[in-house]
Design a protein around this motif. Structure first.
Motif, PDB file in Angstrom:
ATOM      1  N   ILE A  23       0.944  -1.160   0.165  1.00  0.00           N
ATOM      2  CA  ILE A  23       0.077   0.028  -0.115  1.00  0.00           C
ATOM      3  C   ILE A  23       1.146   1.201   0.081  1.00  0.00           C
ATOM      4  CG2 ILE A  23      -1.704   1.228   1.226  1.00  0.00           C
ATOM      5  CD1 ILE A  23      -2.697  -1.255   2.514  1.00  0.00           C
ATOM      6  N   SER A  24       0.611   2.166  -0.929  1.00  0.00           N
ATOM      7  CA  SER A  24       1.336   3.427  -0.984  1.00  0.00           C
ATOM      8  C   SER A  24       1.014   4.238  -0.063  1.00  0.00           C
ATOM      9  CB  SER A  24       1.230   4.109  -2.554  1.00  0.00           C
ATOM     10  OG  SER A  24       0.005   4.540  -2.432  1.00  0.00           O
ATOM     11  N   LYS A  25       1.996   5.330   0.286  1.00  0.00           N
ATOM     12  CA  LYS A  25       1.869   6.507   1.324  1.00  0.00           C
ATOM     13  C   LYS A  25       0.374   7.135   1.007  1.00  0.00           C
ATOM     14  CE  LYS A  25       6.441   7.291   3.057  1.00  0.00           C
ATOM     15  NZ  LYS A  25       7.492   8.082   3.455  1.00  0.00           N
ATOM     16  N   LYS A  26       0.276   7.262  -0.423  1.00  0.00           N
ATOM     17  CA  LYS A  26      -0.882   8.017  -0.937  1.00  0.00           C
ATOM     18  C   LYS A  26      -2.113   7.313  -0.537  1.00  0.00           C
ATOM     19  CE  LYS A  26      -3.000   9.900  -5.037  1.00  0.00           C
ATOM     20  NZ  LYS A  26      -4.262   9.662  -4.691  1.00  0.00           N
ATOM     21  N   ASP A  27      -2.054   6.322  -0.529  1.00  0.00           N
ATOM     22  CA  ASP A  27      -3.258   5.292  -0.392  1.00  0.00           C
ATOM     23  C   ASP A  27      -3.667   5.490   0.986  1.00  0.00           C
ATOM     24  OD1 ASP A  27      -3.924   4.442  -3.145  1.00  0.00           O
ATOM     25  OD2 ASP A  27      -2.908   2.484  -2.935  1.00  0.00           O
ATOM     26  N   GLY A  28      -2.516   5.304   1.664  1.00  0.00           N
ATOM     27  CA  GLY A  28      -2.733   5.462   3.316  1.00  0.00           C
ATOM     28  C   GLY A  28      -3.337   6.859   3.856  1.00  0.00           C
ATOM     29  N   LYS A  29      -2.569   7.626   3.161  1.00  0.00           N
ATOM     30  CA  LYS A  29      -3.178   9.200   3.464  1.00  0.00           C
ATOM     31  C   LYS A  29      -4.690   9.447   2.996  1.00  0.00           C
ATOM     32  CE  LYS A  29       1.299  11.243   3.843  1.00  0.00           C
ATOM     33  NZ  LYS A  29       2.313  12.144   3.318  1.00  0.00           N
ATOM     34  N   ASP A  30      -4.952   8.717   1.735  1.00  0.00           N
ATOM     35  CA  ASP A  30      -6.246   8.892   1.158  1.00  0.00           C
ATOM     36  C   ASP A  30      -7.372   8.275   2.003  1.00  0.00           C
ATOM     37  OD1 ASP A  30      -5.541  10.521  -0.946  1.00  0.00           O
ATOM     38  OD2 ASP A  30      -5.429   8.689  -2.489  1.00  0.00           O
TER      39      ASP A  30
END
Length: 84
Positions: A23-30
């Motif tokens: 899971i990307s950082k962007k996915d986590g933040k989203d």
């Protein structure tokens, strides 16, 4: 403390294993934004990276919420006393 004051954070584990990241950082933040959470941390239990930061953030937010609740409680008591 009511349910609206719950402190919710997302901690992505094993950030030391970048090549195995799913899971990307962007996915986590989203995800954090979508579910109205307060913050996202990439952490590693192995190296300790960001573990203290996540706990410190969580504790500080809980303390802020408790302080807000106490202010509201004091105001409500004051209003109650004035109403007598």
């Amino acid at each position: 403390m009511n349910i609206h004051n719950l402190v919710k954070i997302l901690v992505g584990n094993m950030c030391d294993l970048k090549e195995k990241r799913v899971i990307s950082k962007k996915d986590g933040k989203d995800f954090v934004k979508k579910y109205n959470m307060q913050n996202y941390f990439d952490a590693s239990a192995k190296t300790g990276n960001n573990v203290n930061e996540a706990f410190n953030f969580l504790i500080k937010q809980i303390i802020k919420n408790i302080q807000k609740e106490n202010v509201i409680l004091i105001i409500n008591i004051f209003i109650y006393i004035l109403g007598k």
